[in-house]
Structures are given as C-alpha cells and as structure tokens.
Design an enzyme around this catalytic site. Sequence first.
Site, PDB file in Angstrom:
ATOM      1  N   GLU A 137      65.021  -6.469  -7.000  1.00  0.00           N
ATOM      2  CA  GLU A 137      65.193  -7.781  -6.808  1.00  0.00           C
ATOM      3  C   GLU A 137      66.627  -7.951  -6.942  1.00  0.00           C
ATOM      4  O   GLU A 137      67.225  -8.667  -6.123  1.00  0.00           O
ATOM      5  CB  GLU A 137      64.253  -8.809  -7.618  1.00  0.00           C
ATOM      6  N   ASP A 181      60.592  -9.213  -8.828  1.00  0.00           N
ATOM      7  CA  ASP A 181      59.888  -9.705  -9.994  1.00  0.00           C
ATOM      8  C   ASP A 181      58.389  -9.773 -10.211  1.00  0.00           C
ATOM      9  O   ASP A 181      58.024 -10.258  -9.003  1.00  0.00           O
ATOM     10  CB  ASP A 181      60.607 -11.131 -10.263  1.00  0.00           C
ATOM     11  N   TYR A 199      59.478 -11.924 -19.497  1.00  0.00           N
ATOM     12  CA  TYR A 199      59.885 -12.794 -18.344  1.00  0.00           C
ATOM     13  C   TYR A 199      59.694 -14.357 -18.786  1.00  0.00           C
ATOM     14  O   TYR A 199      58.620 -14.501 -19.261  1.00  0.00           O
ATOM     15  CB  TYR A 199      59.043 -12.663 -17.460  1.00  0.00           C
TER      16      TYR A 199
END
Length: 371
Positions: free
Chosen positions: A9, A99, A304
Amino acid sequence: MKRALLIAEKPSLMRDIQKVYKSMKLPFEIDFASFVGHVVELKEPHEYKKEWKKWDLNLLPMIPERYEFRVKKSAYKVYKEIEQKLKSNHYDFLINACDSGMEGENIFYSFYKMVGSHLPVKRFWTSQTTDQAIGNALTGLIDENDVLIRNLRNAAMYRSVFDWLIGLNLTRAATVKGGRIIKIGRVMTPTLAIVVKRELEIQNFKPEPYFQIELDFGSFKALWVDIKSNDNKLPTLQLAEAILSQVHNNAIVRDLKTERKTMFAPSLHSLLELQKEANKFYGYTSSETLKIAQSLYEKKLITYPRTESKHLPTSFAKSIEDNIKHLANIEDYREIVTSILQNKKQLNDVIHSKRYVDDKKLTDHHASATR
C-alpha cells in the site's frame, strides 16, 4: 520457478517486506511495487452521463448501471508504472500486501479491476511489521477465495459504492433545497447530528437546585433516602430542615449488605479508547494521538493502530508473555513485569480469557498492542 508481483500500500511497507524476503528461501520469486494509498477512485456523475453534471432535483437519484473507476491525477505515474509491469506478462500471480483490513482490500481491488488483470491473487496478511511477522505472512499467504477475505473485499466495495450514492445524491439534494453547499456523508452527517443534539441539550439545560441530608457517624457516612420514591434529593431547604429536625442522635442499622467483587483489568485499546485516554491524561487531540500511534506502528513498536476491536486473536495471544518480557527493559516497569511473569496461573488465565482474547469479536484488525 513461479514469479509473483507483490504490491504494497505504501513504499515503507514494501521496503520492510523486501528486506525480509531477501533473507528467505521461498518456492517462488517476488518482484516488488507499491501504491501511494488510493491510486484509483470511482468516477464522478458526469463521467457516466453528461446530464448528471447539472445539480437538478429532477435528475436524482443518480444510480449508475455499473460502477467504474478512474485513475487519480495525483497517482497517475504510480498507476502507469505498475500497469506496465503487469502487461509484461512476467508474473504467475499477484500478492496483495495492502493494509490488512477493509480499506486495504478496497485499495488493491479497485486498482485490480481498473487495470483489468486476471492473475490469481494471494493475500499477505499481518497487523505487525516485525521481521518475524512479515516472514510468517510470506510463508502463509492466503488464497483470494478464502471466505473471510472474500467477504471483507465485498464489504469494502459495497461501502465504497454506498458512500458514493449517499454523498453525491444527498449532497446535491440538500444543496439545491438549502440554497448553499451542504455536504452530506455516510459518517460525517450522523456524527454531526450527535454533536448538534448534545449541544442543544447543553444549551437547553436548566439547572434546578436541590438539597441532600448526609449524616456523619464518624466511621461512616449515611445519605438520607425517601423509602417510597428511593430518591435522595429534596427540592427545598425547608423540607430538608424539617426532615433533619426529626433525626435523633442515635441511629439503628436495619440492614447490612456486603458483596465480594472481582475487579478485572481494563479492556484492550481500540483506537477510540486510546484517543480518549490520551486526551484525559495528556490532553492530546484525536489527530495527535493517531499521528503518534501511526509513528510507533511504523517503528514496529505497536500493532496496527486504526482498529475498532478491543480483543486479540488466539494466534497473537501466544506471544503475550514474550511481549511482556520486553517491557522489563523499561526500568519503571521492571518490578511489575517480574511479578506478572512469576504468576503463571494468572498469566495463563488472562491469555485464555474471553475478555481479552476472542476470535469472534475481531473486526478487520485486532486490538492495538505493544510488540
């Protein structure tokens, strides 16, 4: 040997994966490329039908027969570079390393559909960026037809279309009716409504004075309560004084109840809970907290951060003890860490507790955790 093109990404993640890949021996070769976030977006209304360029209530609702994408001007160069790689016909399959979540699926498959690729796709999936986690993700690539991945991908696409329908149709309707630009959004408008409702409650609130009777018995205090209404607030001082005048120096304990409570540790952090605590203790704004958390994630210090979940998956729970051990390197935590690690039963109970570890309560990301 088969060859794959891995598309991350963002460039920083691509470099992290590339570094780990060079130290591994996989049964296939990987070339690397990277997006810069979204490289394509849904077309504007007038790109479907010319008459939809006009803001006219008679043209609403605008519902395309088929939703199509266009290349974002800011990402045109990146799009063309990856498109050329795919046209070279050097690859047997693609690896989606965006992601690990709904938006990552949207970013990859929007491009995939736009570019017209038919190559099979494998999913690189991890919420951590440590070398070990990256290595595990490379050796455990998930097939694109996995039920959970497919459902997440479909949800991402439906959400994107729904945002288009709500945003563009209702913004035009509200603007034409209101005589000025009024932006409507799937998330923005309900959130604004909540804020406005609360603000009106504050503005319309009329404080009403009340009185309470509290008795101090030395070792404890007691609050007067009306037995009939179970209310402890009195509207006037005169009524409070009248009741107080009937109170004698001695009191009789009619009933005594005791109960034992188990106080559990707080739940794990979702992004919202993290932002609330950071504001409460340090005065950080939501955006400041997110910026700090994102920086820590990119430094491989936490998982994350953009998550709504307060639970960990069972696979991650196995590493809880190792993660706690690392905290012993911080002097302020050394004694606490030693105490936790010595109590094996308590540690095991927490690891297997549904309050903290539950696969069924996960969203596309698990709770934020240190590494």
